[in-house]
Design an enzyme around this catalytic site. Structure first.
Site, PDB file in Angstrom:
ATOM      1  N   HIS A  68       0.818  -1.206   0.000  1.00 49.76           N
ATOM      2  CA  HIS A  68       0.000   0.000   0.000  1.00 49.76           C
ATOM      3  C   HIS A  68       0.857   1.264   0.000  1.00 49.76           C
ATOM      4  CE1 HIS A  68      -3.701   2.288   0.882  1.00 49.76           C
ATOM      5  NE2 HIS A  68      -2.925   3.052   1.629  1.00 49.76           N
ATOM      6  N   HIS A 122      -9.946   2.877  -0.810  1.00 49.52           N
ATOM      7  CA  HIS A 122     -10.153   2.389   0.563  1.00 49.52           C
ATOM      8  C   HIS A 122     -11.040   1.151   0.476  1.00 49.52           C
ATOM      9  CE1 HIS A 122      -9.913   3.937   4.923  1.00 49.52           C
ATOM     10  NE2 HIS A 122      -8.701   3.824   4.423  1.00 49.52           N
ATOM     11  N   ASN A 123     -10.505   0.122  -0.172  1.00 51.59           N
ATOM     12  CA  ASN A 123     -11.299  -1.046  -0.545  1.00 51.59           C
ATOM     13  C   ASN A 123     -11.521  -2.021   0.605  1.00 51.59           C
ATOM     14  OD1 ASN A 123     -11.033   0.121  -3.066  1.00 51.59           O
ATOM     15  ND2 ASN A 123      -9.353  -1.212  -3.675  1.00 51.59           N
ATOM     16  N   HIS A 124     -10.440  -2.531   1.176  1.00 53.85           N
ATOM     17  CA  HIS A 124     -10.582  -3.543   2.209  1.00 53.85           C
ATOM     18  C   HIS A 124     -11.342  -3.025   3.437  1.00 53.85           C
ATOM     19  CE1 HIS A 124      -8.283  -5.909  -0.388  1.00 53.85           C
ATOM     20  NE2 HIS A 124      -7.449  -6.481   0.448  1.00 53.85           N
ATOM     21  N   ARG A 164      -7.151  14.841   3.508  1.00 51.23           N
ATOM     22  CA  ARG A 164      -5.900  15.153   4.205  1.00 51.23           C
ATOM     23  C   ARG A 164      -4.700  15.091   3.267  1.00 51.23           C
ATOM     24  NH1 ARG A 164      -8.130  11.741   7.845  1.00 51.23           N
ATOM     25  NH2 ARG A 164      -6.519  10.160   7.496  1.00 51.23           N
ATOM     26  N   ASP A 222       0.035  14.095   6.166  1.00 50.53           N
ATOM     27  CA  ASP A 222      -1.087  13.541   6.909  1.00 50.53           C
ATOM     28  C   ASP A 222      -0.712  12.200   7.519  1.00 50.53           C
ATOM     29  OD1 ASP A 222      -1.145  12.169   4.314  1.00 50.53           O
ATOM     30  OD2 ASP A 222      -3.021  11.306   5.047  1.00 50.53           O
ATOM     31  N   GLU A 233      -3.858   4.130  12.840  1.00 54.28           N
ATOM     32  CA  GLU A 233      -4.274   5.014  11.752  1.00 54.28           C
ATOM     33  C   GLU A 233      -5.530   5.797  12.129  1.00 54.28           C
ATOM     34  OE1 GLU A 233      -4.436   2.811   8.077  1.00 54.28           O
ATOM     35  OE2 GLU A 233      -2.465   1.920   8.430  1.00 54.28           O
ATOM     36  N   GLN A 255      -7.989   8.668  12.779  1.00 55.06           N
ATOM     37  CA  GLN A 255      -8.185   9.684  11.742  1.00 55.06           C
ATOM     38  C   GLN A 255      -7.969  11.121  12.219  1.00 55.06           C
ATOM     39  OE1 GLN A 255      -9.278   8.754   8.221  1.00 55.06           O
ATOM     40  NE2 GLN A 255      -8.001   7.261   9.245  1.00 55.06           N
ATOM     41  N   GLY A 292      -1.090   8.980  -8.762  1.00 58.96           N
ATOM     42  CA  GLY A 292      -1.778   7.705  -8.943  1.00 58.96           C
ATOM     43  C   GLY A 292      -1.688   6.862  -7.692  1.00 58.96           C
ATOM     44  N   SER A 333      -3.916  -0.589  -5.840  1.00 56.02           N
ATOM     45  CA  SER A 333      -4.426  -1.432  -4.763  1.00 56.02           C
ATOM     46  C   SER A 333      -4.490  -2.850  -5.306  1.00 56.02           C
ATOM     47  CB  SER A 333      -5.816  -0.958  -4.322  1.00 56.02           C
ATOM     48  OG  SER A 333      -6.398  -1.873  -3.419  1.00 56.02           O
TER      49      SER A 333
END
Length: 954
Positions: free
Chosen positions: A227, A290-292, A311, A473, A515, A517, A742, A745
């Protein structure tokens, strides 16, 4: 000790949330429910008497006109007899923004309590079994990954106590581990590191003659995750005997380098790409996935996907101001039977609604318009949805560069750190499976847009006052990645006990990799410490000094004066071994259908209009604010009733200026089943032609790529990725459109006990263009009877992967291809015509081809069309009406022109394929004559519109 305040709608007033829940229950085929009422529950911790509780309810929680409330104590929880009662509350440690807002509001009105917890209580009436109620609770009402379920007469238990943490430095025995043990250490710690990487880590610690600590291993795992570092794209790939050393550098980045556009300000090195806008400002743009997390917790995953990419813009240069959000989703089929949903996966409709709500709430609450996007459906997204979130920002020209300096203070600002988001980066680098919800539930973050809005506002003040040298961020990897990246060339010393926490009990490692937010990290000169901390305090935003940047290229982590981590920056950022993989690709062959000739294609047209990937997404779009900030020029929905599908959005970043930006996107995963090269080519062409369709030009267009693929350890899947990337280089160079940013994922697969469900190769291309004069904007709805209708561009027999084949159960092989030389000529000619303001409406031909584009223009404008296929310019003779009606050939547009501009328009387009195919009519019918001049489509435009709108009229 605690008490409860239950807030609910008065009996005589309908309960909108309850009615919505009831319809959701019916949608999941649970029968017998006659009524649902919902109560919002507030658990108040502390010794608050009834007078205080009444004051809390009346001053803060209740709308006295429509709502009432009850106060209950511990001994009287079951206050509603005769109902099935289900109560849902957040698990301990899962952040709830409502709780934080209530606490702050109570402090503001002078009421002090120990704490607040919220819950939702559902009163369900009807002839329904307890077993069905349990199923409703788990499938409709709650997400068991982050929420607890209590079905009365169970007594809910509310934990308001803190978990105590006793410091103990964790050492991981690595130096003498064999290969199997190294792999076990990686798997047990959810590090997602392969054997070669673990061996490299072992070699490093052997060289410094000590075992690693847990936080050191975690730091390396976050930094080396797919990632964060994109190791597949940057590895060495053997593709058909040809070595590709760094696929990213040899395709995407190579196109940008060769084009060398002077208006590209910053590419591939910051949180977002930056392009020139005007004399005072530049524009930055980033799209993330933010797929998983969205597969596990749709609302929180999408919510924080939006928050994270916002962010990214806030952390680009010295800080950009977000002015526009864009989102693209890929889901399983919404009406999938419950029995077909794999164990461990949520139902696609549940994911769909949760994701939309998460995106909606974050953007709307931050005051950022969500004005562009798309939604795709395919059964292969069922266990692994895709959630693309993008943000455009405005940044002063003199604030685009940043660097941390030795002795700068490390300041963390914004939200507090919690246990949410642990292992997010490494979790996103692995496949999903039916146990993901148990193993990786902690990887899901819950966002708080209000906290981020306050953080944004004060950051822009601090930026303009010059109070910091660098900013980034806290995204994937949390403080680990943020500080590690900022201090890569310097070194850093961090005191982890100084990091503000949401609650006690976090270990030093959890603090470092969380992580959680709404957090940013800043490099602040020591002499400006008081100024920046005072500014943040004045705006009620938390900011804390947690360390400093050094000049020895070593990352040192302390916890209460204990050294818990010490890693050389060079090893952390350069020690990862290069991946070496083989890639293959062989063109598949599908059955080529021999569909019978027909005299009437109206039914086919309606089927395509009502197919999931073509039908109206109005239910989603209307939940987003498009007007906030006041810069919207062309919105997602257009036409006389503002419900036609626009091609792209236009906004003015600087109010009062006629200069604007256009944002569009292109994607068609079905083409990738046939050939990922042509899928990628078509995605770029679609994004570009949407910019042209709304009045833009190719003069200053930048692209962003987002690759979402399956497991690229498999040779064929990596081969399809290589082929798509090669197309990105070829088509971008040919069109003169550089990439500026770009994201990829990978490992988007869902493993069940029977099979592995692999997503289709999916490439999202986002495009952003600077528009000199927004008064040249063109919408897609037809304007007036008597106007002429043209098709500009060349139609080929390209039905492979088309919606026409899809509704008949086929894929075909003749996938649409891009001729960039011709396409560029077509787009430049049409751009010239829109600048001359002789184009009344324009719509690009994409899903469904000419027939669908014409139908959408007609029902959006409220007028009919009379068209003739004999006027369509084709590549060689095409003898079938269905081919011309539904071919999805690229670089084509339907254009409306006034009769008095006919000669001028035809002069501008004389060197490109351009056919006069009919005119706009006053009667509300779409009539299309075939090659033999017989009617092949005759449909009322409102019937067509109903087919288009009805599937997602939820």
């Amino acid at each position: 000790m605690y008490s409860r305040i239950e807030v609910f709608f008065k009996d005589e007033i309908p309960d909108p949330l309850g009615n919505n829940i009831r319809s959701e229950i019916e949608a999941f085929n649970f029968s017998g429910v006659t009524n649902v009422r919902v109560r919002q529950v507030y658990i108040i911790f502390g010794n608050a008497d009834k007078n205080v509780l009444d004051a809390i309810a009346q001053k803060l929680l209740v709308d006295a006109i429509t709502q009432d409330y009850q106060i209950l104590d511990f001994g009287h929880l079951i206050s509603d007899f005769g109902h099935h009662i289900v109560e849902i509350s957040r698990k301990p440690g899962v952040m709830d923004p409502i709780e934080q807002s209530v606490l702050k509001a109570l402090r503001d009105i002078g009421i002090n309590i120990d704490g607040v917890k919220t819950a939702q209580k559902y009163l369900i009436d009807g002839n329904i079994s307890n077993e069905a109620i349990r199923s409703i609770a788990t499938k409709v009402l709650a997400n068991t990954k982050i929420e607890d379920i209590f079905i009365y007469p169970e007594t809910p238990s509310y934990d308001h106590g803190n978990i105590q943490y006793s410091f103990k430095k964790q050492i991981i025995p690595l130096l003498h581990a064999d290969n199997k043990q190294l792999e076990e250490i990686s798997a047990r710690g959810q590090l997602s590191l392969n054997l070669q990487e673990m061996l490299s880590i072992q070699k490093y610690f052997r060289s410094i003659k000590r075992e690693p600590t847990d936080v050191e291993l975690e730091t390396i795992a976050q930094t080396w995750s797919e990632h964060c570092v994109h190791k597949t794209f940057k590895g060495i790939i053997d593709f058909g005997g040809k070595k590709i050393d760094n696929l990213l550098k040899n395709t995407i980045m190579k196109a940008t380098s060769e084009l060398n556009k002077p208006w590209c300000v910053s590419v591939f090195k910051d949180n977002a790409g930056i392009v020139h806008f005007d004399n005072n400002y530049n524009i930055c743009f980033k799209v993330e996935t933010h797929n998983h997390p969205s597969a596990i917790e749709p609302y929180g995953g999408a919510n924080t996907g939006v928050g994270g990419v916002i962010r990214d813009v806030m952390g680009t240069g010295l800080g950009g101001k977000p002015i526009l959000n864009t989102d693209v989703f890929c889901f399983g089929i919404p009406d999938t039977p419950l029995d077909n949903v794999p164990k461990g996966a949520l139902h696609p409709k549940r994911i769909f609604k949760g994701v939309v709500a998460g995106v909606r709430d974050y953007g709307n609450r931050m005051g950022i318009p969500t004005a562009n996007g798309a939604i795709f459906f395919d059964e292969r997204y069922i266990g692994n949805p895709l959630v693309f979130c993008g943000t455009v920002g405005l940044i002063p020209k003199n604030k685009c560069q940043k660097d941390a300096h030795p002795n700068d203070l490390i300041v963390v600002a914004g939200g507090r750190t919690g246990r949410d988001g642990i292992h997010g980066a490494t979790f996103s680098s692995a496949e999903l499976h039916e146990q993901s919800e148990q193993m990786s539930g902690g990887a899901v973050q819950i966002g708080n847009a209000i906290t981020e809005k306050a953080l944004l506002d004060v950051l822009l003040q601090a930026r303009d006052k010059g109070l910091y040298n660098c900013i980034t961020d806290c995204g994937a990897g949390g403080l680990s990645s943020a500080i590690g990246e900022m201090g890569q060339d310097l070194g850093a010393l961090v005191n982890l006990e100084k990091v503000p926490l949401k609650y006690e009990g976090l270990s030093y490692t959890e603090i470092w990799i969380s992580e959680a937010q709404e957090r940013m990290v800043l490099a602040v000169p020591p002499e400006k410490e008081n100024d920046i901390l005072d500014l943040f305090k004045a705006e009620n935003v938390e900011a804390t000094v947690i360390g400093r940047f050094t000049n020895d290229k070593i990352l040192r982590l302390f916890y209460n004066f204990h050294l818990v981590g010490e890693i050389e920056m060079d090893f952390l950022h350069k020690g990862i071994p290069r991946l070496e993989r083989k890639a293959t690709w062989h063109r598949p062959v599908f059955e080529e259908p021999a569909l019978p000739e027909k005299e009437d294609f109206g039914t086919d047209l309606k089927k395509i209009l009502s197919s999931w990937n073509v039908c109206s997404k109005e239910w989603v779009i209307r939940q987003y604010d498009h007007e906030v900030q006041g810069g919207s020029v062309l919105k997602p929905l257009q036409g006389i009733h503002n419900d036609g599908p626009g091609d792209a959005c236009i906004v003015t970043p600087v109010l009062g200026s006629k200069k604007g930006i256009i944002v569009s996107n292109g994607m068609n995963p079905r083409y990738g089943d046939i050939d990922p090269y042509h899928m990628a080519s078509s995605a770029i062409d679609e994004a570009l032609r949407q910019i042209i369709a709304v009045g833009g030009s190719l003069e200053q267009v930048a692209l962003l790529d987002n690759f979402c693929w399956g497991n690229t350890n498999k040779h064929d899947r990596l081969g399809s990725l290589v082929r798509a990337a090669q197309a990105c280089y070829d088509i971008a160079v040919a069109y003169g459109t550089p990439f500026i940013s770009g994201k990829d994922s990978l490992n988007n697969e869902f493993v069940t006990d029977k099979e592995t469900i692999v997503i289709p190769p999916t490439l999202l291309i986002s495009a952003i263009s600077v528009m000199e004069d927004v008064r040249n904007a063109v919408s897609m709805d037809i304007k007036a009877p008597g106007n002429l209708v043209y098709i500009v561009g060349l139609t080929r027999p390209e039905l492979g992967g088309s919606h026409y084949y899809y509704i008949h159960g086929y894929k075909g092989n003749n996938v649409p291809k891009v001729d960039p030389v011709l396409g560029k000529k077509v787009m430049n000619a049409l751009s010239q015509a829109t600048k001359c303001r002789i184009v009344m409406s324009c719509h690009d031909c994409s899903e469904g081809g000419l027939a669908v584009a014409a139908a959408e223009m007609a029902f959006a404008g409220g007028y009919g069309m009379s068209l003739n296929l004999s006027g369509v310019i084709t590549e060689g003779p095409i003898h079938r009406n269905d081919t011309i009606l539904f071919s999805e050939s690229n670089s084509r547009f339907i254009v409306e022109v006034r009769p008095e501009h006919q000669k001028e328009f035809e002069m501008i387009t004389k060197d490109v394929p351009c056919g006069l195919i009919g005119k706009v009519t006053s009667e509300p019918f779409l009539k299309i004559h075939g090659l033999n001049n017989k009617l092949v489509v005759r449909e009322n435009i409102y019937d067509l519109k109903e087919s288009w709108q009805s599937p997602l009229r939820w």
